[in-house]
Design a protein around this motif. Structure first.
Motif, PDB file in Angstrom:
ATOM      1  N   LEU A 185      38.324 -30.438 -40.847  1.00  0.00           N
ATOM      2  CA  LEU A 185      38.764 -29.117 -40.373  1.00  0.00           C
ATOM      3  C   LEU A 185      38.028 -28.697 -39.102  1.00  0.00           C
TER       4      LEU A 185
ATOM      5  N   GLY B 199      40.537 -30.440 -36.687  1.00  0.00           N
ATOM      6  CA  GLY B 199      41.425 -29.286 -36.772  1.00  0.00           C
ATOM      7  C   GLY B 199      42.810 -29.696 -37.231  1.00  0.00           C
TER       8      GLY B 199
ATOM      9  N   GLU C 181      45.335 -26.044 -34.620  1.00  0.00           N
ATOM     10  CA  GLU C 181      44.069 -25.339 -34.832  1.00  0.00           C
ATOM     11  C   GLU C 181      42.936 -25.998 -34.057  1.00  0.00           C
ATOM     12  N   PHE C 182      42.007 -25.157 -33.639  1.00  0.00           N
ATOM     13  CA  PHE C 182      40.839 -25.607 -32.886  1.00  0.00           C
ATOM     14  C   PHE C 182      40.134 -26.745 -33.612  1.00  0.00           C
TER      15      PHE C 182
ATOM     16  N   TYR D 103      41.974 -28.742 -31.825  1.00  0.00           N
ATOM     17  CA  TYR D 103      43.292 -29.263 -31.378  1.00  0.00           C
ATOM     18  C   TYR D 103      43.328 -30.763 -31.114  1.00  0.00           C
TER      19      TYR D 103
ATOM     20  N   TYR E 226      50.176 -27.601 -31.290  1.00  0.00           N
ATOM     21  CA  TYR E 226      51.016 -26.722 -32.109  1.00  0.00           C
ATOM     22  C   TYR E 226      51.248 -27.339 -33.485  1.00  0.00           C
ATOM     23  N   ARG E 227      51.779 -26.515 -34.379  1.00  0.00           N
ATOM     24  CA  ARG E 227      51.871 -26.947 -35.768  1.00  0.00           C
ATOM     25  C   ARG E 227      52.955 -27.997 -36.029  1.00  0.00           C
TER      26      ARG E 227
ATOM     27  N   GLN F 207      42.159 -17.965 -27.431  1.00  0.00           N
ATOM     28  CA  GLN F 207      42.925 -19.051 -28.035  1.00  0.00           C
ATOM     29  C   GLN F 207      43.964 -19.653 -27.086  1.00  0.00           C
TER      30      GLN F 207
END
Ligand code: B12
Lengths: 392, 598
Positions: free
Chosen positions: B75, B79, B83-84, B86, B91-92, B361
């Motif tokens: 995590l 990430g 999410e950082f 990245y 993007y998701r 962000q």
């Protein structure tokens, strides 16, 4: 030993694809060829002028942005017009030059076109085989610059063979030819005519840029004047050299500037064995100024003085020369009439100026110290240097 | 220490931070539980999708870990997509099929007339040819079936070098390799018929040296057609990357410092007045194509990016205003580094922007356009280029690029012909739409042990390059010393040597070569002389008509530059009545010409 082969390389106007030619340059010099590299985005007239002045055996053109049939043909056409068709033309452009194009190009006088996928070795071999023979029968020069260029080659060739070119010492014919040339010179400072100014200093000090900026000022000041530049790059006996100064000299690409690039060919001290005679010839050739540029800061740069041809010696320093101790070792600081601290926008420049000033004061020779930022357009320091040089 | 030095430190510190979190997750029970809870939560929310054969797959794949330390490593260190820092994606969901389409497909499954969703062909084809009206016609042809109009403009040589079509020795280059633009009138013709202020329109202009002048002409043309109110609505990108020009592409026209200053003037203007414009595309493509190693490419591009960020922030433009308007453009070749080059770049950019520049962000995201390598495509047995490009596309999408251009197989010969462009575009469609590699599951190819090994090695090598640039005094000082140029040239030389001594296998050239060489039919799209003459005549007419006004405008422009103020407003005025070459020439009188670096 014969002189190394001299080749001029360039990329055509509006074309910045220089990766291939950079690689080829490196490969050529590793194999004993002297390469005068003119850079990218170069016009036909710049290329032909440089080729004639440098008196190269051939011009290698690397073209990617199209129009190669026309561009190569224009170069050949202009060489012919100038009576310099002994200078050959070859080149490549990866896949952009098709086999059909190459047939037309060869018909128009191109010696060879190298297609995509040709090995570097093959190109080197071609140059050695095709341009390695010494050029004995030269065409009658059609212009003053061409004749001068031929004579400079004769001097270099003679030295390469270990002989001193005595024939050239007999200068009457040369002077007669010179007399026919119109000259803008009003006040002639010495018997030879031209004022000869030496520029020396460590690599990376910005001498080439500085000289080019002075040339710009000279051309503006004397609308008819002519200037000659003899520049040096280091090389080892029997090996090649990359002579790249011309590429960065934007103001010196001018018919009123005669420039010749020399490799030192094994001589220490930043000059070539042939320098002195070449310089004498240039000094005799009705230029208003002759500039000689060399690498080095120590004892070796003495020839400037010894030969008595140089009227004015300028030492160009980089503020990052290191410690004060290092400064003490620089003999040229005692000999130069003018000392320039270039890149004087760098942080260390103030200290450098102070340290050098102190040293010059000890000499009590009335030497001048000038701070310049040659890369800056219309730099007042360069203006000041120009005035110093023109008025002294 | 310059900002680049701080970036190195911030990445090192971040890596230490990640290790600390791993340790903490293992020792601090509460923290460990929290992480595990979050992890399980994320996993529980992942929707399931079905392949055409009915196989269920998660829309997001995660590593099979359930130990808090490893969860922390994932995590914080990588990430989740979006999410950082990245590493996995900006993007998701990226290329996943929209849920809606899967559902309708499933509902119709089994019926005879299944309606397959018709996606658009990848767009933004780089084009430019002959005169403005010819390119305009091509633009209309290319966009005839599209709802959104995304035009990508290539300029001819004289325009790229900021000179006019009537300049000495360039006649034969007019309209070659791109479109000839001399004046605002050409610019009006170029985009005629397109609604420049529409939300469905965007223009991309691939030009750097004279970018501020061309930008001013674009704005002037838009105002002529739609009035001044259109300015804040303009959408698009201009390349304007000066550092990479000096390092690799060789189209710089003013000395470096004034070039950077004009660029900053433009960025300041667009950030305030044109919030939808991307005023710079920080490009590694040209560095890579000039022959750099992949690591050099990423290191120089990122360090150039940080240098720009420092410059713009130094002008007082808020980082969170210009940061989201920066975009990147990288090359993707076949070397192993490309497996993770862009992933690592995205991570370094995010950390540096957040930690060193305090960016929010949106300004931490490295938005990436990739192009497959042109240089990897060769003339010998050129049809193999299809395979090369296909492999590079897989690599590019493994790096979660935001958009991608695939080169045509006839790349070594000429501006690509329609036949090969179509195949190149279809290569992408086959990969993204036809194949199941990228459309079902995010992270499908992320996180293998091999990829991680590449990531670590590449990151370390990039940081080493940063340290070297820092040692030389930062990006600008290194550029002035020719550092990047000489490194690139040496790498290019080595690359060619490896090809010809056989240590770098190139199929069809130094291996498995077939004597019979086939080359495509090269249709040369030469610009007719009559058209070139037309361009020169038009320019003469324009210059004559505006002679008086031009002098005034150029004087005002020069004065603004001399005073050291933002000259973009004056550039806008000059663009109305002056030609490109007139403006370039006058600016060069004030600031000088670029002294080529070789
Ligand atoms: C690298 C590259 C670039 C790099 C250049 C980096 C640089 N500093 O050189 C970048 C990305 C910057 C670039 C930009 C552009 N490029 Co470009 N580029 C290429 C590419 C991919 C490779 C060329 C190359 O250097 N190959 C490596 C060399 C070593 O190998 P080679 O080409 O096979 O050459 C061999 C021989 O021919 C020989 N050789 C070559 N020259 C010489 C000279 C001599 C004297 C000798 C002896 C031998 C020799 O040596 C080589 C080894 O065997 C080609 C496509 C391709 N795959 O070939 C396009 C290509 C040349 N580019 C093209 C174009 C249009 C452009 C742009 C104008 C695009 C635009 N509108 O913005 C710009 C303009 C850039 C500029 N400043 O002029 C077109 C040209 C089209 C045409 N002529 O019809 C091409 C063909 C791509 C295409 N299909 O569109 N480009």
């Amino acid at each position: 030993m014969a002189s190394p082969i001299r080749i001029l390389t360039a990329v055509p106007i509006c074309d910045g694809h220089d990766s291939a030619i950079n690689t080829i340059n490196l490969e050529f010099i590793r194999h004993g060829i002297e390469v005068i590299y003119l850079g990218y985005h170069r016009s036909v007239s710049d290329i032909v002028r440089a080729a004639i002045q440098e008196d190269v055996s051939a011009i290698g053109i690397s073209s990617y942005n199209g129009g190669h049939i026309e561009f190569f043909a224009e170069v050949i056409g202009l060489l012919r017009k100038k009576g310099a068709d002994d200078i050959k033309v070859f080149g490549g452009g990866g896949g952009t030059i098709t086999h059909d194009d190459a047939v037309i190009m060869k018909r128009k006088g191109v010696d060879e076109v190298f297609f995509a996928g040709t090995s570097l070795e093959e190109m080197v071999r071609f140059v050695h085989q095709r341009y390695g023979k010494s050029r004995t029968k030269r065409p009658r020069p059609k212009s003053f610059d061409q004749q001068l260029a031929h004579k400079l080659s004769e001097i270099e060739d003679a030295y390469a063979k270990g002989k001193r070119p005595t024939r050239l010492r007999d200068a009457t014919a040369w002077q007669a030819l010179n007399a026919q040339r119109p000259t803008s010179k009003k006040k002639i400072r010495n018997s030879r005519g031209a004022r000869v100014i030496g520029f020396t200093g460590p690599g990376g000090a910005g001498k080439t840029t500085l000289i080019d900026e002075l040339v710009l000022r000279f051309l503006n000041r004397s609308p008819k004047g002519r200037i000659a530049i003899l520049s040096h790059d280091p090389s080892v006996v029997g090996e090649g050299a990359l002579l790249g100064d011309r590429a960065t000299m934007i103001n010196s690409q001018d018919d009123r500037v005669f420039m010749r690039s020399m490799a030192t060919r094994g001589q220490a001290g930043g000059l070539s064995p042939a320098t002195q005679d070449c310089l004498a010839l240039l000094a005799d050739s009705n230029f208003d100024h002759v500039i000689i540029e060399t690498v080095g800061t120590g004892q070796e740069a003495m020839p400037f003085r010894k030969n008595g041809i140089v009227d004015l010696t300028t030492l160009v320093m980089n503020p990052d020369y290191g410690s004060r101790l290092q400064l003490q070792k620089i003999v040229m600081l005692d000999l130069a009439e003018i000392v320039v601290v270039n890149k004087s926008d760098l942080q260390r420049a103030r200290t450098a100026h102070a340290e050098i000033e102190q040293r010059l004061e000890q000499n009590r020779r009335n030497q001048h110290l000038v701070d310049t930022v040659a890369k800056r357009h219309r730099d007042p320091g360069v203006d000041q240097l120009f005035e110093l040089i023109s008025n002294r | 220490m310059s900002k680049l030095g701080q970036v190195v430190e911030s990445v090192e510190n971040y890596n230490k931070f990640v290790l600390d979190q791993v340790k903490r997750a293992r020792t601090d029970e509460k923290f460990g539980r929290e992480l595990l809870g979050r992890w399980n939560d994320v996993k529980a929310k992942i929707p399931t999708t079905r392949t055409p054969t009915g196989l269920p797959l998660p829309r997001l794949a995660l590593p099979e870990i359930d130990e808090p330390g490893e969860i922390a490593r994932y995590l914080f260190g990588e990430g989740l997509p979006g999410e950082f820092p990245y590493l996995n994606a900006a993007y998701r969901e990226m290329y996943l099929e929209p849920v809606r389409e899967i559902e309708s497909f499933e509902k119709n499954a089994g019926k005879a007339e299944t309606k397959i969703p018709q996606l658009e062909e990848p767009t933004r084809l780089f084009s430019g040819l002959m005169l403005a009206e010819d390119t305009n016609e091509r633009f209309h042809y290319l966009t005839r079936h599209q709802r959104t109009h995304r035009l990508s403009t290539a300029f001819d040589g004289p325009t790229l070098y900021g000179i006019d079509s009537d300049a000495d020795g360039v006649f034969g280059k007019i309209g070659e390799g791109g479109v000839a633009i001399d004046t605002v009138e050409d610019m009006v013709r170029l985009y005629d018929g397109f609604d420049l202020g529409s939300a469905n329109f965007s223009a991309s202009m691939t030009i750097s040296g004279p970018a501020p002048i061309i930008m001013a002409m674009y704005i002037a043309a838009a105002k002529r057609r739609f009035g001044p109110k259109v300015v804040p609505k303009l959408r698009g990108t201009i390349q304007a990357d000066i550092f990479k020009e000096v390092q690799a592409q060789n189209e710089t026209i003013f000395p470096i410092e004034p070039s950077l200053r004009f660029l900053t003037d433009m960025v300041e203007f667009t950030t305030h007045e044109m919030p939808r414009w991307y005023p710079i595309s920080i490009s590694g493509y040209h560095i890579g194509e000039a022959g750099s190693t992949p690591v050099q490419q990423a290191a120089y591009t990122l360090s150039n990016g940080f240098a720009y960020a420092e410059m713009f922030a130094g002008r007082g433009i808020p980082i969170d205003q210009f940061g989201p308007r920066l975009s990147f453009f990288l090359d993707c070749g076949l070397d192993a580094e490309y497996i993770a080059l862009a992933r690592v770049s995205r991570r370094i950019w995010a950390i540096g922007m957040r930690e060193v520049f305090g960016a929010g962000q949106r300004a931490q995201l490295l938005k990436l356009h990739t192009q497959t390598s042109g240089r990897s495509l060769i003339a010998a047995e050129f049809k193999n280029n299809l395979t090369r490009t296909a492999a590079e596309l897989v690599l590019a999408y493994m790096n979660a690029t935001n958009s991608c251009h695939s080169n045509s197989a006839d790349e070594p010969f000429t501006t690509p012909s329609e036949e090969w462009i179509r195949l190149a575009a279809h290569g992408q469609a086959i990969l993204l739409e036809e194949s199941g590699i990228f459309k079902h599951t995010m992270n499908m190819l992320s996180g293998s042990p091999g990829m991680k090994a590449v990531e670590r090695a590449v990151e370390a090598a990039i940081l080493d390059e940063f340290r070297e640039i820092e040692r030389l005094g930062g990006v600008l000082a290194a550029v002035e010393e020719r550092y990047q140029r000489s490194q690139i040239q040496n790498a290019a030389h080595r690359y060619e040597q490896q090809i010809y001594n056989g240590t770098r296998p190139i199929i069809g050239l130094n291996r498995y070569r077939d004597g019979d060489e086939e080359i495509p039919e090269v249709k040369l799209a030469r610009t007719p002389r009559s058209k070139q003459q037309l361009q020169v005549d038009r320019l003469a007419k324009f210059k004559k008509k505006n002679a008086e006004k031009a002098t005034g405008a150029l004087d005002k422009l020069a004065a603004a530059v001399e005073r050291g103020e933002n000259c973009f407003p004056m550039l806008l005025e000059a663009a109305e009545v002056c030609s490109l070459g007139q403006i370039t020439g006058r600016l060069q009188e004030v600031v000088g010409r670029f002294r080529p670096m070789v």
